[in-house]
Design a protein around this motif. Structure first.
Motif, mmCIF file in Angstrom:
data_model
loop_
_atom_site.group_PDB
_atom_site.id
_atom_site.type_symbol
_atom_site.label_atom_id
_atom_site.label_comp_id
_atom_site.label_asym_id
_atom_site.label_seq_id
_atom_site.Cartn_x
_atom_site.Cartn_y
_atom_site.Cartn_z
ATOM 1 N N LYS A 176 -14.185 6.060 8.863
ATOM 2 C CA LYS A 176 -13.323 5.266 7.977
ATOM 3 C C LYS A 176 -13.973 5.097 6.600
ATOM 4 O O LYS A 176 -13.909 4.032 5.979
ATOM 5 C CB LYS A 176 -13.018 3.891 8.607
ATOM 6 C CG LYS A 176 -12.176 3.979 9.869
ATOM 7 C CD LYS A 176 -10.795 4.529 9.580
ATOM 8 C CE LYS A 176 -9.868 4.445 10.775
ATOM 9 N NZ LYS A 176 -10.222 5.401 11.860
ATOM 10 N N PHE A 181 0.853 -1.184 0.000
ATOM 11 C CA PHE A 181 0.000 0.000 0.000
ATOM 12 C C PHE A 181 0.890 1.236 0.000
ATOM 13 O O PHE A 181 1.834 1.337 0.767
ATOM 14 C CB PHE A 181 -0.914 0.007 1.225
ATOM 15 C CG PHE A 181 -1.672 1.297 1.389
ATOM 16 C CD1 PHE A 181 -2.721 1.602 0.537
ATOM 17 C CD2 PHE A 181 -1.326 2.198 2.374
ATOM 18 C CE1 PHE A 181 -3.428 2.789 0.667
ATOM 19 C CE2 PHE A 181 -2.018 3.381 2.524
ATOM 20 C CZ PHE A 181 -3.071 3.674 1.670
ATOM 21 N N ILE A 225 -8.580 7.742 3.404
ATOM 22 C CA ILE A 225 -7.357 8.541 3.530
ATOM 23 C C ILE A 225 -7.387 9.682 2.512
ATOM 24 O O ILE A 225 -6.947 10.803 2.790
ATOM 25 C CB ILE A 225 -6.114 7.661 3.344
ATOM 26 C CG1 ILE A 225 -6.064 6.585 4.424
ATOM 27 C CG2 ILE A 225 -4.839 8.502 3.361
ATOM 28 C CD1 ILE A 225 -4.963 5.555 4.225
ATOM 29 N N ASP A 268 -7.884 -0.738 -2.457
ATOM 30 C CA ASP A 268 -8.598 -1.283 -1.309
ATOM 31 C C ASP A 268 -9.642 -0.268 -0.846
ATOM 32 O O ASP A 268 -9.290 0.819 -0.379
ATOM 33 C CB ASP A 268 -7.610 -1.580 -0.177
ATOM 34 C CG ASP A 268 -8.283 -2.197 1.040
ATOM 35 O OD1 ASP A 268 -9.517 -2.413 0.995
ATOM 36 O OD2 ASP A 268 -7.578 -2.462 2.033
ATOM 37 N N ARG A 274 -9.298 1.710 2.435
ATOM 38 C CA ARG A 274 -8.270 2.736 2.630
ATOM 39 C C ARG A 274 -8.578 4.047 1.898
ATOM 40 O O ARG A 274 -7.786 4.972 1.944
ATOM 41 C CB ARG A 274 -6.910 2.200 2.160
ATOM 42 C CG ARG A 274 -6.386 1.041 3.003
ATOM 43 C CD ARG A 274 -4.998 0.655 2.560
ATOM 44 N NE ARG A 274 -4.462 -0.482 3.292
ATOM 45 C CZ ARG A 274 -3.760 -0.389 4.417
ATOM 46 N NH1 ARG A 274 -3.518 0.801 4.940
ATOM 47 N NH2 ARG A 274 -3.297 -1.463 5.016
#
Length: 412
Positions: free
Chosen positions: A82, A21, A311, A305, A308
């Motif tokens: 998230k 990643f 972010i 993904d 993620r």
């Protein structure tokens, strides 16, 4: 000697490594989200705030406070949930102001309407029936109202050709050529072209006011004491609430859902509504969930993904902090340019939204008469008792739906 059936020969390559990643991909998506969100439409915001009476300093203060609020909420939502939840200002709302114009009480009355809109959004987040009621406005009517609001603004770049053909055709040409190869960058490229022409005009003594060096001053919040008037509450707050819900919050949730994210709507509405109330006395208008730019942070380009991709939205929030510090440069420098230049860039930035709204408004043949009434009422600029055309367009379209029994069949 019998072999142990549990023993397996060791693979020379070892276990398959987990995919690596890198922060580069979400960082790039986050920076792009903020730059496109700010650069594509800040001219629309400046024009809208000025139309309801804001001075250049008040418009700059509002732009700065909106950026800061978008930064804080973008970070809080994305890190806590998230999920790649992005926050933006209401570009359709700014276009609404440009269409409505100044109301009785001037900019303080508009600030009162901003506060009222934020309060209604908070209530929508706390009281589900109100949220459902806003969502129950037929999409054809909501989109037709938005298209009517945007029409005059989208005509401005082409009307400018008759007044300033060199400037207008150059900016339009850049918009069309860049859009042929990278549609996402068409509006930022047109903005850059306009700024280059503005700077060149200031050097040669042509092209209007040019760039104001005073714009390089440090950010200065400007406090505006709100005034609450019936004209502003009916003519600005109610249409602003509806257009924000129909064109930003609900589509924003739909974009997230399309990528597999389903956050609870109530806390998001309450957060954006409360932030809108807090920044309104400093000239900030309504902020909401991002719709168009949300796809940049929520899509696969932000990270392979899905877990993620939040972010990217968080990095977009950090970028908005920096853009907020530059808001005075953008608002004061660009706001001091010829109004024609602002209208050209703002109009080009809204063409895509106008096309989408017009298509969605007229798609349902049964609702088309009501949608056309809504569109034409709103585009006409009609103002009665100080109440702007968006409200009358909405009222006229709903009246036609009721006459044809469409609301009863839809919800009955």
């Amino acid at each position: 000697m019998a072999q142990n059936p549990q023993a397996q020969p060791a693979s020379p390559a070892g276990p398959e490594p987990a995919p690596s990643f890198s922060l580069l991909q979400p960082a790039t998506a986050g920076i792009l989200t903020a730059l496109v969100g700010f650069g594509s439409t800040f001219a629309v915001v400046i024009q809208g705030l000025a139309a309801v009476g804001a001075t250049p300093a008040e418009a700059a203060s509002g732009l700065m406070m909106m950026c800061f609020a978008m930064a804080v909420l973008g970070l809080v939502f994305s890190l806590r949930l998230k999920m790649p939840v992005s926050v933006a200002w209401s570009t359709p709302g700014a276009a609404l102001f440009a269409s409505t114009g100044m109301v009785a009480g001037g900019f303080p009355a508009a600030v009162g309407a901003f506060i009222a809109t934020g309060a209604i959004i908070v209530i929508a987040g706390m009281w589900k029936p109100l949220g459902r009621l806003a969502a129950a406005i037929p999409p054809s009517i909501a989109n037709a109202m938005l298209a009517g609001v945007l029409l005059k603004l989208c005509l401005a770049p082409f009307a400018a050709v008759a007044i300033e053909p060199g400037l207008a055709l150059a900016v339009i040409g850049v918009f069309i050529v860049v859009g042929r190869f990278a549609r996402l960058y068409a509006v930022p490229a047109a903005l850059v072209a306009a700024l280059v022409l503005l700077f060149a005009g200031s050097l040669t003594g042509h092209g209007g006011a040019g760039f104001d060096p005073a714009a390089l001053a440090l950010p200065r919040p400007a406090l505006v004491m709100p005034v609450f008037t019936p004209e502003a509450l009916i003519g600005i707050a109610i249409p602003l609430f509806l257009v924000t819900m129909a064109s930003q919050n609900i589509p924003g949730l739909a974009v997230l859902s399309a990528f597999g994210y389903r956050p609870e709507a109530g806390p998001l509405f309450r957060g954006t509504g409360l932030a809108s109330i807090l920044i309104a006395p400093f000239g900030g208008m309504t902020i909401n969930l991002a719709a168009i730019t949300a796809a940049i942070s929520a899509g696969p380009d932000a990270a392979a993904d899905p877990a993620r991709r939040y972010i990217a939205a968080a990095i977009a929030g950090v970028c908005y902090f920096g853009l907020g510090l530059l808001a005075f440069v953008a608002a004061t420098g660009f706001g001091g340019s010829p109004p024609l230049l602002i209208q050209v860039v703002a109009g080009l930035a809204l063409i895509g939204s106008f096309g989408s709204a017009m298509l969605a408004g007229l798609k349902d043949e049964a609702d088309r008469p009501a949608a056309l009434v809504t569109f034409l009422f709103t585009a006409s600029g009609l103002s009665i008792a100080g109440i702007g055309p968006a409200f009358w367009g909405l009222a006229g379209g709903i009246a036609v739906l009721m006459l044809h029994g469409r609301l009863k069949r839809r919800h009955g």
